[in-house]
Design a protein around this motif. Structure first.
Motif: not given
Length: 477
Positions: A228-251
């Motif tokens: 699902t990971r896109p090939l887009v510019a690194d500075n593009l705003p992004r949020i991730s989701t997952g089944i484990h404890a998230p990093d800061k500002d992620q779900y």
């Protein structure tokens, strides 16, 4: 082939003729839209008498039915193709070879749309997440249009002059003819083999899905699925989701010392999983995806969480039907591919496993060239009985056996849902049965026996209610 009268002038190469290929709901919306825009429009469809032909405006005088008209396509300035028609169709392929532009209704929509677009695709859960984000927007007071591959054709949304946000469910068929969608936020929810009979292989399917990221202003990524990971510019705003404890500002998910699961954003616990009406781990991922999409679309978190607690899910998507004689029945008829069925088995299996319960799984229909052996480890973990129905039932059993299905799993060839319910009654009446839930999640298309997944799901629900009625009569002294 039936053909209406046309003129040389209308079909002249330089006339700007727009040819709509396929007269389903999206094709009809395209024809009406283009006529309103002042274009000369022609329609062609392989059916001799398309059901929606009577709804065409009289301005569409060129109607070529009974076959896709190759000659008409060669006269087009632009072809707008319906998602159900493959680009490999000979008449369409010949037009593309002649460098005639071939686009979808989604391309017309994004070219005309002047409001932010939330764009959603994936192998599974597209409709659930699209509906949920749309409801979140509406509940937050946003004038939102929800459509695309779900219910309302995208172009119809443009009729709402007050629309402030568009939420689109997009299929791989729609995306393969879209360029530079330019969504405010885009997501590929998940990737598993599907429609390989159309796209050729996973690479072709992946490439079609990932066109959703072209021109996106922000993205949401599923950490559990690298595809699902896109090939887009690194500075593009992004949020991730997952089944484990998230990093800061992620779900993600946080599990407390008592084993209670919470939806979380960073270290902040947002909502206990038991407050959700939709159940299963896959729905916890769907909830996160909706929250992340909503955040990047500017929706307030508090309002989104309120909507989430009230959301009951969709018909035919892991839908709870009833409990009969202590056994729960779930209708996941919309589970038409392997990935969707894996999600349903995992999601529900994890609910019943702590109670030492197993699932009874109903599989089958038209297999679409999938490798059903991929289901085996999930069946071995959560399922004790598999009932096969439909056209590819024997093939699916072969795949499971070749993939080392456990000896603890009993397989039954039932052909039809009626036969399956006779087997269900026989299996669950045994005192040795571990079955605590029956799951219809066919991993297949339904057109061998039904008009669509909805008809299959409705038949399943009808049989469940019939079983409940018979059970109640038996229990009455």
């Amino acid at each position: 082939m039936t053909t209406s009268t046309t003129t040389e002038a209308l079909l002249h190469k330089g006339s700007g003729l727009q040819v709509v290929v396929g007269l389903g709901q999206s094709g009809l919306s395209v024809a009406h839209y283009l006529v309103k825009q002042g274009y000369q429009v022609a329609v062609t469809d392989a059916q001799a008498a398309p059901a929606l032909a009577a709804k065409l405006t009289e301005a569409v005088t060129t109607r070529q039915f009974g076959a896709i008209d190759a000659e008409l396509l060669q006269q087009a300035a632009r072809i707008i193709i319906s998602p159900g028609i493959a680009l490999s169709t000979p008449a369409v392929a010949a037009a593309r070879q002649a460098h005639i532009p071939v686009v979808s209704d989604i391309q017309l929509f994004c070219d005309a749309c002047r409001v932010p677009i939330v764009a959603i695709t994936g192998s599974n859960a597209k409709s659930t997440v699209t509906t949920l984000v749309g409801q979140m927007a509406a509940d937050a007071g946003v004038n939102v249009g929800v459509g695309g591959n779900i219910g309302v054709p995208a172009l119809t949304l443009l009729e709402n002059s007050e629309m402030a946000l568009a939420v689109l469910e997009l299929s791989s068929f729609q995306l393969e003819t879209v360029s530079n969608l330019g969504a405010q936020v885009a997501i590929v929810l998940n990737m598993s083999p599907d429609h390989l009979d159309r796209h050729g292989d996973m690479l072709g399917y992946h490439q079609a899905k990932h066109r959703i990221f072209q021109g996106a202003k922000s993205v949401v990524i599923n950490r559990e699925d690298a595809l699902t990971r896109p090939l887009v510019a690194d500075n593009l705003p992004r949020i991730s989701t997952g089944i484990h404890a998230p990093d800061k500002d992620q779900y993600g998910l946080i599990v407390d010392s008592d084993g209670q699961i919470y939806l979380a954003r960073g270290t902040q616990k947002l909502l206990s999983a038991d407050k959700l009406l939709i159940k299963g781990r896959h729905n916890l991922l769907n909830a996160q995806a909706a929250l992340a999409l909503g955040e990047l679309a500017g929706l307030p978190l508090a309002s989104m969480l309120t909507t989430l607690q009230q959301f009951t899910g969709l018909e035919h998507r892991c839908e709870y039907v009833a409990s009969v004689a202590g056994i729960d029945y779930f209708n996941d008829s919309k589970g038409t591919n392997i990935g969707s069925t894996i999600a349903a088995i995992e999601g529900l299996g994890a609910v019943y496993a702590p109670k030492d319960g197993k699932l009874l799984l109903v599989l089958g229909g038209q297999g679409k060239g999938q490798a059903f052996g991929e289901l085996t480890p999930f069946i071995n973990q959560y399922v004790s009985q598999v009932l096969f129905i439909g056209e590819d039932a024997p093939l699916i059993e072969q795949h499971l056996r070749a993939a080392k299905i456990s000896h603890d799993v009993t397989l039954h060839q039932c052909q039809t849902l009626e036969n399956a319910f006779a087997t269900i009654l026989q299996v669950t009446s045994s005192s040795l049965s571990q079955v605590q839930a029956v799951l219809l999640s066919p991993a297949c298309a339904s057109f061998d026996q039904y008009s669509g997944y909805a008809a299959r799901g409705e038949h399943f629900s009808q049989l469940v209610h019939q079983l409940a009625s018979e059970s109640a009569e038996t229990a009455t002294p």
